[in-house]
Design a protein around this motif. Structure first.
Motif, PDB file in Angstrom:
ATOM      1  N   THR A   1       1.289  -1.176  -0.549  1.00  0.00           N
ATOM      2  CA  THR A   1       0.062  -0.157  -0.239  1.00  0.00           C
ATOM      3  C   THR A   1       0.648   1.086  -0.019  1.00  0.00           C
ATOM      4  O   THR A   1       0.595   2.255  -0.244  1.00  0.00           O
ATOM      5  CB  THR A   1      -0.618  -0.010   1.261  1.00  0.00           C
ATOM      6  OG1 THR A   1       0.076  -0.188   2.664  1.00  0.00           O
ATOM      7  CG2 THR A   1      -2.042  -1.041   1.502  1.00  0.00           C
ATOM      8  N   HIS A   2       1.470   1.164   0.366  1.00  0.00           N
ATOM      9  CA  HIS A   2       3.241   2.644   0.836  1.00  0.00           C
ATOM     10  C   HIS A   2       2.635   3.430   1.717  1.00  0.00           C
ATOM     11  O   HIS A   2       2.458   4.592   1.847  1.00  0.00           O
ATOM     12  CB  HIS A   2       3.644   3.203  -1.008  1.00  0.00           C
ATOM     13  CG  HIS A   2       3.946   2.145  -1.758  1.00  0.00           C
ATOM     14  ND1 HIS A   2       5.100   1.844  -2.122  1.00  0.00           N
ATOM     15  CD2 HIS A   2       3.272   1.302  -2.506  1.00  0.00           C
ATOM     16  CE1 HIS A   2       5.320   0.327  -2.616  1.00  0.00           C
ATOM     17  NE2 HIS A   2       4.655   0.573  -3.308  1.00  0.00           N
ATOM     18  N   GLN A   3       2.149   2.886   2.933  1.00  0.00           N
ATOM     19  CA  GLN A   3       1.176   3.614   3.510  1.00  0.00           C
ATOM     20  C   GLN A   3       2.022   3.186   4.961  1.00  0.00           C
ATOM     21  O   GLN A   3       2.437   2.000   4.997  1.00  0.00           O
ATOM     22  CB  GLN A   3      -0.037   3.169   3.662  1.00  0.00           C
ATOM     23  CG  GLN A   3      -0.786   3.690   2.458  1.00  0.00           C
ATOM     24  CD  GLN A   3      -0.961   5.537   2.047  1.00  0.00           C
ATOM     25  OE1 GLN A   3      -0.417   6.419   3.215  1.00  0.00           O
ATOM     26  NE2 GLN A   3      -0.410   5.884   0.948  1.00  0.00           N
ATOM     27  N   GLU A   4       2.199   4.201   5.525  1.00  0.00           N
ATOM     28  CA  GLU A   4       3.216   4.510   7.217  1.00  0.00           C
ATOM     29  C   GLU A   4       2.108   2.685   7.688  1.00  0.00           C
ATOM     30  O   GLU A   4       1.075   3.260   7.474  1.00  0.00           O
ATOM     31  CB  GLU A   4       3.024   5.194   8.245  1.00  0.00           C
ATOM     32  CG  GLU A   4       3.630   4.757   9.511  1.00  0.00           C
ATOM     33  CD  GLU A   4       5.075   5.395   9.124  1.00  0.00           C
ATOM     34  OE1 GLU A   4       5.781   4.957  10.110  1.00  0.00           O
ATOM     35  OE2 GLU A   4       5.299   6.309   8.524  1.00  0.00           O
ATOM     36  N   THR A   5       2.714   1.840   8.259  1.00  0.00           N
ATOM     37  CA  THR A   5       2.537   0.809   9.472  1.00  0.00           C
ATOM     38  C   THR A   5       2.572   0.114   9.975  1.00  0.00           C
ATOM     39  O   THR A   5       3.566   0.472  10.978  1.00  0.00           O
ATOM     40  CB  THR A   5       1.929  -0.706   8.137  1.00  0.00           C
ATOM     41  OG1 THR A   5       1.002  -1.488   7.967  1.00  0.00           O
ATOM     42  CG2 THR A   5       3.431  -1.303   7.933  1.00  0.00           C
ATOM     43  N   ASN A   6       2.036  -0.422  10.810  1.00  0.00           N
ATOM     44  CA  ASN A   6       2.195  -1.194  11.865  1.00  0.00           C
ATOM     45  C   ASN A   6       3.369  -2.423  12.185  1.00  0.00           C
ATOM     46  O   ASN A   6       3.826  -2.709  10.930  1.00  0.00           O
ATOM     47  CB  ASN A   6       1.080  -2.107  12.780  1.00  0.00           C
ATOM     48  CG  ASN A   6       1.043  -3.459  12.385  1.00  0.00           C
ATOM     49  OD1 ASN A   6       0.641  -3.156  10.747  1.00  0.00           O
ATOM     50  ND2 ASN A   6       0.838  -4.915  12.677  1.00  0.00           N
TER      51      ASN A   6
END
Length: 256
Positions: free
Chosen positions: A80-85
């Protein structure tokens, strides 16, 4: 009267026989009656809960222009190219599995957009185990940065890299081998400003995570300046578990 005795005996035997058959048939019916099927309750499987994980943030003059900059660690889902856990509330095998399935990657971004980011290698990691501003170690006017990757593996062997910003890019000034247990354990959560993601992750630290955060803050690192282009390091020695020596930055790494 006795002439009719055989007749009465036959009648009695017939009645008893009928009662016996009826009883056997009743037993047969009761035995062959199908049982009601009770479906057993299925065991409830708990869904893994995401655990955000710690993010390092440091400040310093990394390009030597006299202005302070901020470096922030980021951890992204590669799909997703999003900040994640970084983790889940299950075992470490599951964390490694998800890191590879999500193709996770991390990098260190500067708030000065003219300074390139540092891509954390190797990929499919859990971000950083350590990040510190070491000050100006080589006398060029800019602060150097030490960083250690939190690798997605079971090994306790790692490398401590000292980065410097030269000619518009980050390069490794010096590196040395370490044991991961030489570094403090990281808290699983923290109050971190993830500015590039446009949100702030704010959580209340429990007693354990607050203690780990205090230990991390108090940790002095494994590097100390020892003179012009010289540093003292605590490294993984080939002879003993760990050793402390003074080395020259021009050598790029200690004797291996």
């Amino acid at each position: 009267m006795f002439r009719n005795l055989p007749f009465f005996i036959v009648v009695i035997l017939y009645v008893c026989s009928c009662n016996h058959v009826s009883s056997d048939r009743q037993k047969t019916v009761n035995y062959t009656k199908p049982k009601t099927h009770v479906k057993p309750k299925s065991r409830e499987v708990k869904k893994p809960v995401p655990v955000w994980g710690y993010r390092f943030v440091i400040t310093g003059d990394f390009d030597g222009d006299g202005t302070q900059e901020k470096l922030t660690e980021h951890y992204f889902n590669g799909l997703t190219h999003q900040e994640t856990n970084k983790f889940y509330n299950v075992d470490y095998d599951y964390d490694i599995k998800m890191a590879y399935e999500r193709q996770s990657y991390s990098f260190i971004a500067c708030d000065n957009k003219l300074i390139r980011r540092i891509d954390v290698a190797p990929a499919a990691n859990f971000g950083l185990l350590y990040l510190k501003n070491e000050g100006d170690l080589n006398g060029d006017g800019g602060d150097e940065v030490s960083c250690v990757t939190n690798k997605g593996d079971w090994s306790s062997l790692n490398d401590y890299s000292i980065m410097t910003y030269k000619n518009g890019k980050w390069v490794v000034l010096y590196w040395f081998p370490i044991w991961e247990w030489q570094l403090p354990e990281l808290p699983r959560v923290g109050n971190q400003d993830i500015s590039d993601a446009g949100k702030r992750i704010a959580v209340n630290l429990d007693t354990t995570n607050q203690r780990l955060l205090n230990d991390l803050t108090a940790f002095k690192g494994l590097v100390k300046k020892a003179g012009r282009n010289k540093i003292r390091i605590i490294y993984r020695s080939k002879n003993i578990s760990q050793d402390t020596i003074i080395v020259s930055l021009k050598d790029r790494h200690p004797p291996l």
